[in-house]
Design a protein around this motif. Sequence first.
Motif, PDB file in Angstrom:
ATOM      1  N   ALA A 117      -6.859   2.401   7.031  1.00  0.00           N
ATOM      2  CA  ALA A 117      -8.288   2.860   7.633  1.00  0.00           C
ATOM      3  C   ALA A 117      -8.250   4.451   7.788  1.00  0.00           C
ATOM      4  O   ALA A 117      -9.438   4.863   7.792  1.00  0.00           O
ATOM      5  N   ASP A 118      -7.115   5.296   7.812  1.00  0.00           N
ATOM      6  CA  ASP A 118      -7.316   6.497   8.046  1.00  0.00           C
ATOM      7  C   ASP A 118      -5.493   7.160   7.671  1.00  0.00           C
ATOM      8  O   ASP A 118      -4.811   6.485   7.423  1.00  0.00           O
ATOM      9  N   GLN A 119      -5.672   8.632   7.689  1.00  0.00           N
ATOM     10  CA  GLN A 119      -4.473   9.137   7.312  1.00  0.00           C
ATOM     11  C   GLN A 119      -3.279   8.680   8.381  1.00  0.00           C
ATOM     12  O   GLN A 119      -2.011   8.425   8.078  1.00  0.00           O
ATOM     13  N   ALA A 120      -3.698   8.632   9.536  1.00  0.00           N
ATOM     14  CA  ALA A 120      -2.696   8.178  10.698  1.00  0.00           C
ATOM     15  C   ALA A 120      -2.202   6.693  10.577  1.00  0.00           C
ATOM     16  O   ALA A 120      -1.016   6.912  10.739  1.00  0.00           O
ATOM     17  N   HIS A 121      -2.987   5.999   9.799  1.00  0.00           N
ATOM     18  CA  HIS A 121      -2.525   4.578   9.587  1.00  0.00           C
ATOM     19  C   HIS A 121      -1.712   4.584   8.612  1.00  0.00           C
ATOM     20  O   HIS A 121      -0.561   3.855   8.424  1.00  0.00           O
ATOM     21  N   LEU A 122      -1.863   5.368   7.566  1.00  0.00           N
ATOM     22  CA  LEU A 122      -0.711   5.518   6.201  1.00  0.00           C
ATOM     23  C   LEU A 122       0.511   6.282   6.800  1.00  0.00           C
ATOM     24  O   LEU A 122       1.289   5.761   6.275  1.00  0.00           O
ATOM     25  N   THR A 123       0.356   7.139   7.614  1.00  0.00           N
ATOM     26  CA  THR A 123       1.621   7.826   8.128  1.00  0.00           C
ATOM     27  C   THR A 123       2.302   6.961   9.079  1.00  0.00           C
ATOM     28  O   THR A 123       3.724   7.004   8.800  1.00  0.00           O
ATOM     29  N   ARG A 124       1.710   5.964   9.900  1.00  0.00           N
ATOM     30  CA  ARG A 124       2.512   5.301  10.609  1.00  0.00           C
ATOM     31  C   ARG A 124       3.424   4.228   9.607  1.00  0.00           C
ATOM     32  O   ARG A 124       4.568   3.876   9.953  1.00  0.00           O
ATOM     33  N   TRP A 125       2.695   3.860   8.726  1.00  0.00           N
ATOM     34  CA  TRP A 125       3.377   2.755   7.614  1.00  0.00           C
ATOM     35  C   TRP A 125       4.441   3.363   6.974  1.00  0.00           C
ATOM     36  O   TRP A 125       5.314   2.906   6.765  1.00  0.00           O
ATOM     37  N   PHE A 126       3.979   4.586   6.305  1.00  0.00           N
ATOM     38  CA  PHE A 126       4.766   5.343   5.751  1.00  0.00           C
ATOM     39  C   PHE A 126       5.987   5.719   6.136  1.00  0.00           C
ATOM     40  O   PHE A 126       7.404   5.509   5.748  1.00  0.00           O
ATOM     41  N   ARG A 127       6.105   6.069   7.409  1.00  0.00           N
ATOM     42  CA  ARG A 127       7.351   6.285   8.199  1.00  0.00           C
ATOM     43  C   ARG A 127       8.212   5.296   8.542  1.00  0.00           C
ATOM     44  O   ARG A 127       9.498   5.227   8.459  1.00  0.00           O
ATOM     45  N   ARG A 128       7.508   4.166   8.655  1.00  0.00           N
ATOM     46  CA  ARG A 128       8.250   3.010   8.826  1.00  0.00           C
ATOM     47  C   ARG A 128       9.078   2.313   7.589  1.00  0.00           C
ATOM     48  O   ARG A 128      10.079   2.014   7.987  1.00  0.00           O
ATOM     49  N   VAL A 129       8.359   2.452   6.773  1.00  0.00           N
ATOM     50  CA  VAL A 129       9.182   1.826   5.310  1.00  0.00           C
ATOM     51  C   VAL A 129       9.937   2.897   4.750  1.00  0.00           C
ATOM     52  O   VAL A 129      11.047   2.671   4.303  1.00  0.00           O
ATOM     53  N   LEU A 130       9.671   4.246   4.878  1.00  0.00           N
ATOM     54  CA  LEU A 130      10.380   5.536   3.939  1.00  0.00           C
ATOM     55  C   LEU A 130      11.033   6.301   4.884  1.00  0.00           C
ATOM     56  O   LEU A 130      12.081   7.181   4.577  1.00  0.00           O
ATOM     57  N   GLY A 131      10.714   6.515   6.261  1.00  0.00           N
ATOM     58  CA  GLY A 131      11.341   7.373   7.319  1.00  0.00           C
ATOM     59  C   GLY A 131      10.717   8.808   7.245  1.00  0.00           C
ATOM     60  O   GLY A 131      11.394   9.576   7.857  1.00  0.00           O
ATOM     61  N   VAL A 132       9.936   8.838   6.405  1.00  0.00           N
ATOM     62  CA  VAL A 132       9.000  10.663   6.423  1.00  0.00           C
ATOM     63  C   VAL A 132       7.921  10.226   6.384  1.00  0.00           C
ATOM     64  O   VAL A 132       7.370   9.206   6.250  1.00  0.00           O
ATOM     65  N   THR A 133       7.056  11.338   6.778  1.00  0.00           N
ATOM     66  CA  THR A 133       5.612  11.327   6.526  1.00  0.00           C
ATOM     67  C   THR A 133       5.204  11.516   5.304  1.00  0.00           C
ATOM     68  O   THR A 133       5.902  11.988   4.372  1.00  0.00           O
ATOM     69  N   PRO A 134       3.837  11.106   4.853  1.00  0.00           N
ATOM     70  CA  PRO A 134       3.338  11.176   3.529  1.00  0.00           C
ATOM     71  C   PRO A 134       3.274  12.595   3.055  1.00  0.00           C
ATOM     72  O   PRO A 134       3.660  13.076   1.796  1.00  0.00           O
ATOM     73  N   ALA A 135       3.014  13.263   3.965  1.00  0.00           N
ATOM     74  CA  ALA A 135       3.070  15.032   3.693  1.00  0.00           C
ATOM     75  C   ALA A 135       4.567  15.463   3.226  1.00  0.00           C
ATOM     76  O   ALA A 135       4.612  16.202   2.109  1.00  0.00           O
ATOM     77  N   ALA A 136       5.550  15.162   3.998  1.00  0.00           N
ATOM     78  CA  ALA A 136       6.777  15.545   3.655  1.00  0.00           C
ATOM     79  C   ALA A 136       7.079  14.837   2.489  1.00  0.00           C
ATOM     80  O   ALA A 136       7.868  15.622   1.710  1.00  0.00           O
ATOM     81  N   TYR A 137       7.065  13.712   2.079  1.00  0.00           N
ATOM     82  CA  TYR A 137       7.282  13.166   0.850  1.00  0.00           C
ATOM     83  C   TYR A 137       6.729  13.892  -0.336  1.00  0.00           C
ATOM     84  O   TYR A 137       7.383  14.051  -1.189  1.00  0.00           O
TER      85      TYR A 137
ATOM     86  N   ARG B  60       0.867  -1.230   0.055  1.00  0.00           N
ATOM     87  CA  ARG B  60      -0.036   0.076   0.042  1.00  0.00           C
ATOM     88  C   ARG B  60       0.990   1.284  -0.108  1.00  0.00           C
ATOM     89  O   ARG B  60       0.531   2.160  -0.559  1.00  0.00           O
ATOM     90  N   VAL B  61       2.028   1.219   0.722  1.00  0.00           N
ATOM     91  CA  VAL B  61       2.763   2.552   0.817  1.00  0.00           C
ATOM     92  C   VAL B  61       3.614   2.627  -0.633  1.00  0.00           C
ATOM     93  O   VAL B  61       3.442   3.781  -1.197  1.00  0.00           O
ATOM     94  N   THR B  62       3.850   1.556  -1.399  1.00  0.00           N
ATOM     95  CA  THR B  62       4.380   1.848  -2.667  1.00  0.00           C
ATOM     96  C   THR B  62       3.324   2.273  -3.489  1.00  0.00           C
ATOM     97  O   THR B  62       3.631   3.284  -4.310  1.00  0.00           O
ATOM     98  N   LYS B  63       2.109   1.865  -3.557  1.00  0.00           N
ATOM     99  CA  LYS B  63       0.864   2.359  -4.247  1.00  0.00           C
ATOM    100  C   LYS B  63       0.703   3.802  -3.814  1.00  0.00           C
ATOM    101  O   LYS B  63       0.435   4.918  -4.822  1.00  0.00           O
ATOM    102  N   ALA B  64       0.747   4.347  -2.647  1.00  0.00           N
ATOM    103  CA  ALA B  64       0.512   5.478  -2.020  1.00  0.00           C
ATOM    104  C   ALA B  64       1.672   6.420  -2.562  1.00  0.00           C
ATOM    105  O   ALA B  64       1.388   7.670  -3.009  1.00  0.00           O
ATOM    106  N   ARG B  65       2.822   5.984  -2.857  1.00  0.00           N
ATOM    107  CA  ARG B  65       3.849   6.984  -3.360  1.00  0.00           C
ATOM    108  C   ARG B  65       3.608   7.583  -4.621  1.00  0.00           C
ATOM    109  O   ARG B  65       3.761   8.629  -5.046  1.00  0.00           O
ATOM    110  N   VAL B  66       2.909   6.675  -5.448  1.00  0.00           N
ATOM    111  CA  VAL B  66       2.488   7.114  -6.725  1.00  0.00           C
ATOM    112  C   VAL B  66       1.367   8.089  -6.693  1.00  0.00           C
ATOM    113  O   VAL B  66       1.606   9.286  -7.430  1.00  0.00           O
ATOM    114  N   LEU B  67       0.480   8.035  -5.958  1.00  0.00           N
ATOM    115  CA  LEU B  67      -0.674   9.033  -5.849  1.00  0.00           C
ATOM    116  C   LEU B  67      -0.106  10.184  -5.079  1.00  0.00           C
ATOM    117  O   LEU B  67      -0.546  11.308  -5.625  1.00  0.00           O
ATOM    118  N   LEU B  68       0.703  10.213  -4.355  1.00  0.00           N
ATOM    119  CA  LEU B  68       1.342  11.538  -3.576  1.00  0.00           C
ATOM    120  C   LEU B  68       2.255  12.291  -4.640  1.00  0.00           C
ATOM    121  O   LEU B  68       2.159  13.518  -4.677  1.00  0.00           O
TER     122      LEU B  68
END
Length: 282
Positions: free
Chosen positions: A245-265, A221-229
């Motif tokens: 489930a929500d933005q907080a859930h996305l943020t938690r996993w995005f930071r785990r995988v890529l080290g930054v928040t979705p907004a920062a990315y 899902r994080v990989t797919k999210a990167r394309v959309l961001l």
Amino acid sequence: MGEQARWTRARLGRCGPPLDLLTASFRRHVYAPHAHDEYTIGVCVGGSEIIDYRGGHIRTGPGTIVVLEPGEMHTGGPGNPTDGYAYRALYAEPSLLADGTLGGPPHFREPLIDDPALARALRTAHTRLSTCPDPLEAESVLPWVLTALARRHSTARPLADRVPGAAAIARTVRDRLAGELTDPPSLALLATDLGLSRYQLLRAFRTTMGIPPYAWLAQHRVTKARVLLEAGLRPAEVAALVGFADQAHLTRWFRRVLGVTPAAYRNSVQDSPGPGGRHSAA
């Protein structure tokens, strides 16, 4: 330490059975004698509790695991007048502990268990699912940990570890999860389709992929999210589109995988020159 108790209900997979989790911290509370239909599995996280069980007394301490079998009467209260007691507990149907063993519901001769690694795993799973009880995460984590508990500490005989065709099984599960990104099927359903137990499916997937199914799906899902961001969508929109489930859930996993928040990315790729960036040539 005050008198606090909070219940959370997780669900094991899409449309799966519920599983209750309790987070408790008491100074004086004493339980009346009672029994549960499920296994009561607790980890002491502070203080000490005295539990009356099977005609004797159990004294817990931080890091100890307690297993109380279905239908067995017990009570509990503070181990001393000053410290109180705190614990995390879950209430598991017998089938959850029998999935990776032979001979029906496992029996625990000793209700008090000293297994630091397993206590950490139970506490971590409890904390994560109490915070955000994702059905697939619950189904990926809890049956695995509970089966480990039964295999290590009960009288039940373990099933063979080797699952024939593990790589092909893992690929099938991976493809089904990727194809139903926003509403993934339950592992129990996938296991039935493949003629396996859920534990066998989990073992085949973990052996092949190195991580449980939910962790793989979250990274996908994080990989797919990167394309959309990169296309300029906002994190809140992206979270729903890729199945979080929500933005907080996305943020938690995005930071785990890529080290930054979705907004920062999103800001960094939008601001950067070159293909796809805000300053790229038209």
